[in-house]
Design an enzyme around this catalytic site. Sequence first.
Site, PDB file in Angstrom:
ATOM      1  N   GLY A   1      42.807  48.693  18.402  1.00  0.00           N
ATOM      2  CA  GLY A   1      41.792  48.208  19.334  1.00  0.00           C
ATOM      3  C   GLY A   1      41.866  48.949  20.652  1.00  0.00           C
ATOM      4  N   CYS A   2      41.476  48.272  21.706  1.00  0.00           N
ATOM      5  CA  CYS A   2      41.449  48.851  23.048  1.00  0.00           C
ATOM      6  C   CYS A   2      42.792  49.451  23.436  1.00  0.00           C
ATOM      7  CB  CYS A   2      41.054  47.749  24.032  1.00  0.00           C
ATOM      8  SG  CYS A   2      41.407  48.111  25.747  1.00  0.00           S
TER       9      CYS A   2
END
Length: 206
Positions: free
Chosen positions: A41-42
């Site tokens: 993810g981020c």
Amino acid sequence: MANQTCDVPGQGLRVPPGDVPDPAQDIATAHDRGELVLAGGCFWCTEAVYRQLAGVTEVLPGYAGGSADTANYQAVCSGRTRHAEAIRIRYEPDRISFGQLLKVFMAVAHDPTQKDRQGNDVGPQYRSAIFPLDADQRYVAGAYLAQLQEAGVYAGPIETTIEDMDTFFVAEEAHHDYAARNPGAPYIQYVSMPKVEKLRRYFPNL
């Protein structure tokens, strides 16, 4: 990156993060290259988690997979490149092992049961992936994913992929140590910091 509320406790786990089992297989210190690449993810979030760990000497956000001409934040965020937002971790194998770093990845750094997303961040650029840098890493990563799936510690199937590592493209300077430099940002407060707090709560020894 979209705003989102804190991810659910346990990040897809049926058990507390501290009860996630250690890898049954690990890389011996003498054979551990001290570097790995993970996507969960981020990269603001995963970088923030791994910067806390004793024995980790460097964490760089960047783009894994895909080609050089689209290895930039604007293009990758479109979801139309083959890149994943990733981090390159360098560490001292005599202080923390490859297997321990994988355990943190699977227990607190992200939710490995989500496919091509993390919370409200949606797209293949936010996929869960391990990019082995050698045969030992590939073997241990594959064995650990199978071990966790068989143990049934997650509420759903593990979606983490093991992908070939071609080139890691370091992200723009503005993204380096983003969480520490932007503590008041809503995304950092509600998404990144809860992961860091889980790490401190469940893995104080690390």
